[in-house]
Design a protein around this motif. Structure first.
Motif, mmCIF file in Angstrom:
data_model
loop_
_atom_site.group_PDB
_atom_site.id
_atom_site.type_symbol
_atom_site.label_atom_id
_atom_site.label_comp_id
_atom_site.label_asym_id
_atom_site.label_seq_id
_atom_site.Cartn_x
_atom_site.Cartn_y
_atom_site.Cartn_z
ATOM 1 N N ILE A 214 11.376 -4.304 -1.753
ATOM 2 C CA ILE A 214 11.044 -5.672 -1.347
ATOM 3 C C ILE A 214 9.551 -5.917 -1.529
ATOM 4 C CG2 ILE A 214 10.981 -7.287 0.590
ATOM 5 C CD1 ILE A 214 13.472 -5.948 1.673
ATOM 6 N N MET A 215 9.209 -6.986 -2.206
ATOM 7 C CA MET A 215 7.804 -7.253 -2.504
ATOM 8 C C MET A 215 7.340 -8.565 -1.878
ATOM 9 S SD MET A 215 7.527 -6.001 -6.424
ATOM 10 C CE MET A 215 7.928 -4.290 -6.823
ATOM 11 N N VAL A 216 6.029 -8.671 -1.685
ATOM 12 C CA VAL A 216 5.469 -9.925 -1.191
ATOM 13 C C VAL A 216 4.505 -10.503 -2.234
ATOM 14 C CG1 VAL A 216 4.252 -11.098 0.672
ATOM 15 C CG2 VAL A 216 5.664 -9.110 1.188
ATOM 16 N N ASP A 217 3.405 -9.789 -2.491
ATOM 17 C CA ASP A 217 2.425 -10.316 -3.449
ATOM 18 C C ASP A 217 2.650 -9.779 -4.856
ATOM 19 O OD1 ASP A 217 1.633 -7.853 -2.124
ATOM 20 O OD2 ASP A 217 -0.062 -7.914 -3.492
ATOM 21 N N GLY A 218 3.054 -8.512 -4.961
ATOM 22 C CA GLY A 218 3.254 -7.922 -6.284
ATOM 23 C C GLY A 218 1.973 -7.470 -6.953
ATOM 24 N N THR A 219 0.846 -7.448 -6.212
ATOM 25 C CA THR A 219 -0.429 -7.059 -6.813
ATOM 26 C C THR A 219 -1.098 -5.873 -6.112
ATOM 27 O OG1 THR A 219 -1.781 -8.520 -5.424
ATOM 28 C CG2 THR A 219 -0.877 -9.475 -7.447
ATOM 29 N N GLY A 220 -0.376 -5.217 -5.195
ATOM 30 C CA GLY A 220 -0.967 -4.062 -4.514
ATOM 31 C C GLY A 220 -1.712 -4.423 -3.242
ATOM 32 N N MET A 221 -1.632 -5.655 -2.791
ATOM 33 C CA MET A 221 -2.430 -6.094 -1.653
ATOM 34 C C MET A 221 -1.767 -5.833 -0.299
ATOM 35 S SD MET A 221 -2.584 -8.841 0.594
ATOM 36 C CE MET A 221 -2.011 -10.398 -0.054
ATOM 37 N N CYS A 222 -0.413 -5.782 -0.251
ATOM 38 C CA CYS A 222 0.233 -5.754 1.065
ATOM 39 C C CYS A 222 0.855 -4.409 1.435
ATOM 40 C CB CYS A 222 1.285 -6.850 1.159
ATOM 41 S SG CYS A 222 2.827 -6.464 0.314
ATOM 42 N N GLY A 223 1.227 -3.615 0.463
ATOM 43 C CA GLY A 223 1.827 -2.314 0.782
ATOM 44 C C GLY A 223 3.275 -2.402 1.246
ATOM 45 N N GLY A 224 3.857 -3.593 1.214
ATOM 46 C CA GLY A 224 5.231 -3.749 1.681
ATOM 47 C C GLY A 224 6.246 -3.074 0.770
ATOM 48 N N CYS A 225 5.898 -2.926 -0.496
ATOM 49 C CA CYS A 225 6.826 -2.391 -1.484
ATOM 50 C C CYS A 225 6.788 -0.874 -1.534
ATOM 51 C CB CYS A 225 6.461 -2.944 -2.857
ATOM 52 S SG CYS A 225 4.796 -2.439 -3.354
ATOM 53 N N ARG A 226 6.132 -0.233 -0.545
ATOM 54 C CA ARG A 226 5.901 1.197 -0.702
ATOM 55 C C ARG A 226 7.195 2.011 -0.666
ATOM 56 N NH1 ARG A 226 4.615 -0.296 4.367
ATOM 57 N NH2 ARG A 226 4.942 1.167 6.099
HETATM 58 S S1 FES Z 1 4.301 -6.116 -3.119
HETATM 59 FE FE1 FES Z 1 2.521 -6.094 -1.909
HETATM 60 S S2 FES Z 1 1.661 -4.204 -2.470
HETATM 61 FE FE2 FES Z 1 3.424 -4.267 -3.700
#
Ligand code: FES
Ligand SMILES: Cc1cc2nc3c(=O)[nH]c(=O)nc-3n(C[C@H](O)[C@H](O)[C@H](O)COP(=O)(O)OP(=O)(O)OC[C@H]3O[C@@H](n4cnc5c(N)ncnc54)[C@H](O)[C@@H]3O)c2cc1C
Ligand SMILES: Cc1cc2nc3c(=O)[nH]c(=O)nc-3n(C[C@H](O)[C@H](O)[C@H](O)COP(=O)(O)OP(=O)(O)OC[C@H]3O[C@@H](n4cnc5c(N)ncnc54)[C@H](O)[C@@H]3O)c2cc1C
Ligand code: SF4
Ligand code: SF4
Lengths: 291, 484
Positions: A214-226
């Protein structure tokens, strides 16, 4: 806003879109994805770039309607607009001539595997494609994939078309037939990717999967996709989405992908009961390309 | 001509007797359940009465305390004289976003701590007055578009729409350059829109500032990730100069067991979901967050980010919301006002404590957290007494959600795609401190990507300095680009 040039269903609930996006088309490599929003209050969701043409300035995406955002997306037609579209994101696939490569796509995973398999062929591999679906109509992109694959095996769970059984059974059959397999790419539901990894591990066949976290920003900013790979934390959107299947912790991926199970159900239910009329007004505006 | 009648100046002695005017705020019991702004702002009467307190020092130390050297006594005098429009104009000579800084600057460490009144009395409420003037302008006459110099024909790319990028854009457009801001997200503002919550900084304020820049001629390209959508090298073929203000967007985790459990968030994700994606209003908005109602939330860290996350949790209905911080309260880097507000709202503080492990159930959901209690030991290199673990003092606390707010590293997207951009070992871009130029010709950088996580006003200051030297570089043929 990006204009949709072409939109058509290619399977039940699975729709292909050709979208005007010259910048992304110019840069994009196999394995990369975009993030999009369908409307101003919408969620950002990742979708793989299935194909592109830098000269004509378009990209293609293929979406399966599983929840609110993808179902809304699949209501859009040629001439409508995508509210926000950003990319290409993620690392391109690592492509080389491995020898014989098996590309396995399960359900909409076939759409994600498709551009990578094509790139593998262009790099000189002997490409065997296995395309799985629940039944005949769920087997997608067969003719497109046949164009470049050396062998194609559609499989269906109910035996209504092609090989009767799971993609993993077909893979096992290929291995048992004594075929030399140098590389396996597996993209689809998490249990499928996990099963493929289990099959190829004892044979030491290099296997790559594309993680759908699951992603939020897709640019490495949130860490949700870890995700956990080889015991270490990775951010799928910038470090992936492809990883060595034998090192991925699939339990963590499955658990994390279930995080919003209840909210997603609620969201879809409200939407399907047409409770959010406000949205339809929005969508109408959207269709006219207004902000 | 002022917009309000002036207030006559009282003799100095009497002025120092006036107590500082508190800014009206929402009642803690009410505000902890809504996302509306906590501080309500001065009325014109309060603002003029507070302005009366300023002694108009001949050598005002407050100006030196402000990183962008706002002409503080001058703008305050205009408020007292009732000419708020002029006060706002003076502010904007040095600060492109006064409505933002008046709200979020750590005034107690910058302009207000050095005010001559601070020692014996209380400092002039510089931040509150700044906010007042900027809000008044926006609400009454609209943000005024500054005078633009004649066009130079030079094109500048600003990469990143945070405070650093916006302040550079504001200055460069005034100097007559052609300016385009490239932003990765679908909204402009950086941390101001995805991190700092609505109850501290309403989004309409940021949006109004961005619209004012657009009215002045700045172009905005959203959904554009430099390094991926285009590389910096490709962009430099179309632009004469570039400014990198991409922030410090890469959340740190502690690398302790259980951080992958469902319910453990980075502060960036938690706040982005709630602020940028408006998950607090799920239903009309599609982006979810784990339901916080009646849950226990632990936020790890002691900075502004941690305070924002913990206070957000209360507003989402948490039964318990606590800060877990490894040092003591006096070492917390958060603004004093935020800590004070958090306490009033019912946030619990567990100080001198640090999580060592998260524990979950069979579904992979967070259930509890093991915490190591600490005591203060010898001072470390920074002069602060170092927290050391108390042997055996480990406690398991049931929690439902943990938010890790221990800071951000630098996002590698641009630097990976631009190998000739020199960075330090943490990935921060190296710049010449005077001019903000980088190792790459024509490219300047500033803000959090250079300093690591800092403050809005420092990022804006860096943007201004860079704008000045970008102008030099573009207009002065003798500008040399030496880099050791
Ligand atoms: S989607 Fe936010 S860091 Fe990967
Ligand atoms: C790198 C990547 C590439 C992908 N490519 C494709 C593709 O080409 N075609 C396709 O049909 N699908 C693709 N997906 C999956 C697609 O993103 C999800 O199906 C979509 O986000 C579901 O959103 P929804 O609102 O319709 O459904 P929801 O009801 O919100 O969710 C359904 C399921 O989708 C997943 N999901 C939900 N929100 C997100 C999110 N923000 N990001 C990622 N996953 C989410 C969850 O596991 C959830 O259980 C890809 C995912 C990733 C990570
Ligand atoms: C929750 C939180 C609360 C805070 N509270 C305060 C406070 O009260 N007071 C205070 O003074 N400071 C506070 N800070 C710190 C302050 O917000 C930052 O120091 C400041 O925003 C830094 O500004 P910047 O312009 O350098 O970067 P950012 O604000 O981070 O903006 C950078 C922008 O660049 C974009 N970007 C990144 N990479 C790319 C790319 N490759 N291409 C295009 N665009 C890109 C990002 O999406 C972002 O919009 C807080 C920070 C946080 C996280
Ligand atoms: S910008 Fe910040 S430091 Fe400067 S005067 Fe305003 S509140 Fe004080
Ligand atoms: S130091 Fe204080 S009293 Fe003196 S000019 Fe500045 S704000 Fe006014």
């Amino acid at each position: 806003m990006n204009k949709i040039i072409e939109a058509r269903f290619i399977g039940p609930n699975v729709k292909l879109f050709k979208i005007e996006a010259p910048k992304i088309a110019e840069k994009r490599k196999a394995g990369q994805f975009v993030m999009l929003r369908v409307h101003d209050n919408g969620e950002r969701i990742p979708l793989t770039i299935a194909d592109s043409d830098a000269n004509e300035g378009w990209i293609e995406i293929i979406a399966q309607g599983v929840g609110k955002t993808t179902k809304l997306l699949n209501m859009l037609e040629a001439g409508d607009y995508i509210h926000d579209l950003v990319g290409p994101l993620g690392k391109p696939s690592h492509i080389e001539n491995f020898g014989t490569a098996v590309s396995i796509g399960g359900g909409v995973g076939t759409a994600i595997a498709y551009p990578i398999a094509k790139a593998l062929k262009e790099a000189g591999n002997y490409v065997i494609s296995i395309i799985g679906g629940r039944s005949k109509e769920y087997v997608i992109l067969e003719s497109e994939i046949s164009r470049f694959s050396d062998e194609v095996y559609p499989t269906t769970d109910d035996g209504s078309y092609g090989f009767h059984g799971f993609v993993t059974q077909k893979l096992q059959e290929l291995i048992d037939s004594g075929k030399q397999i140098d590389f396996v790419l597996a993209i689809g539901p998490v249990p499928m990717m996990e099963a493929v990894a289990k099959i190829t591990q004892p044979y030491g066949i290099k296997t790559v999967v594309s993680l759908n976290s699951i992603m939020v920003d897709g640019t490495g900013m949130c860490g949700g996709c870890r995700a956990l790979v080889n015991g270490e934390t990775v951010f799928v959107c910038v470090d992936g989405p492809e990883f060595d299947a034998h090192q991925v912790n699939f339990k963590v991926l499955k658990d994390r992908n279930n995080t919003y199970f209840l909210e997603e159900k609620e969201s879809l239910h409200d939407y399907e009961c047409h409770l959010d009329q406000a949205f339809f007004t929005l969508l109408k505006k959207q269709k006219q390309g207004e902000n | 001509m002022g917009q309000y009648p002036p207030v006559e100046l009282l003799p100095s002695k009497e002025r120092t007797k006036i107590p500082r005017h508190k800014i009206p705020e929402q009642d803690p019991n009410v505000r902890r359940a809504n996302f509306k702004e906590v501080n309500l702002g001065y009325t014109i009467e309060m603002a003029q009465a507070e302005a009366q307190r300023c002694l108009m020092c001949a050598n005002p130390p407050c100006i030196g305390g402000c990183p962008v050297n706002i002409k503080i006594p001058q703008f305050i005098e205009k408020i007292r004289e009732g000419d708020i429009a002029e006060a706002a104009r003076i502010l904007k000579e040095d600060n492109a976003l006064p409505a933002v800084c008046g709200r979020v600057c750590p005034q107690e460490e910058q302009c207000e701590i050095v005010c001559v009144l601070t020692k014996k009395f209380q400092p002039v409420a510089i931040g509150n007055l700044e906010r007042f003037a900027a809000d008044w302008e926006r609400e009454n006459i609209g943000i005024q578009v500054p005078k633009i110099e004649s066009k130079t024909g030079k094109k500048v790319a600003i990469i990143g729409g945070g405070p650093a990028g916006l302040s550079a854009a504001g200055d460069l457009i005034r100097m007559g350059h052609d300016v385009t801001v490239f932003e990765a997200l679908h909204e402009i503002g950086g941390v101001l829109v995805y991190g700092i919550p609505e109850f501290r900084l309403p989004k309409v304020i940021v949006r109004a500032e961005v619209e004012a820049l657009a009215a002045a001629g700045v172009k905005f390209e959203k959904n554009f990730v430099v390094g991926l959508t285009s590389t910096l090298d490709e962009m430099m073929q179309q632009f004469d100069a570039a400014f990198l203000g991409v922030g410090a967007g890469l959340p740190y985790f502690m690398n302790i067991p259980g951080e992958e459990l469902v319910g453990v968030y980075s502060a960036n994700e938690y706040l982005t979901r709630v602020n940028l994606m408006r998950a607090y209003d799920f239903g009309p908005n599609d982006t979810p967050l784990i339901n916080i109602k009646n849950k226990t939330v632990a936020v790890i860290g002691g900075g502004n980010t941690a305070m924002d996350a913990v206070r957000t949790s209360l507003r989402l209905g948490a039964k318990r919301a606590m800060i877990v911080y490894r040092r003591s309260e006096s070492e917390m880097p958060a603004r004093i006002e935020e800590v004070h507000h958090a306490k009033e709202e019912g946030v619990e503080f567990m100080l001198l404590a640090s999580p060592t492990e998260y524990l979950g159930d069979e579904r992979g959901w967070l259930r509890s957290m093991k915490v190591q209690h600490m005591e203060l030991g010898e001072p470390d290199a920074s002069g602060r007494r170092k927290p050391v673990p108390i042997p055996g003092a480990i406690e398991e606390i049931p929690i439902d959600v943990a938010v890790v707010a221990i800071g951000n590293g630098s996002n590698p997207v641009i630097t990976r795609a631009t190998p000739d951009l020199k960075t330090n070992k943490w990935g921060n871009i190296l710049v010449d401190k005077t001019t903000m130029k980088t190792s790459k010709k024509g490219v300047f950088a500033g803000g959090d990507i250079v300093t690591g996580g800092a403050t809005v006003i420092l990022a804006m200051g860096a943007g201004r300095t860079a704008a000045k030297y970008i102008n030099e570089y573009l207009m002065n043929p003798d500008f040399v680009w030496d880099w050791e």
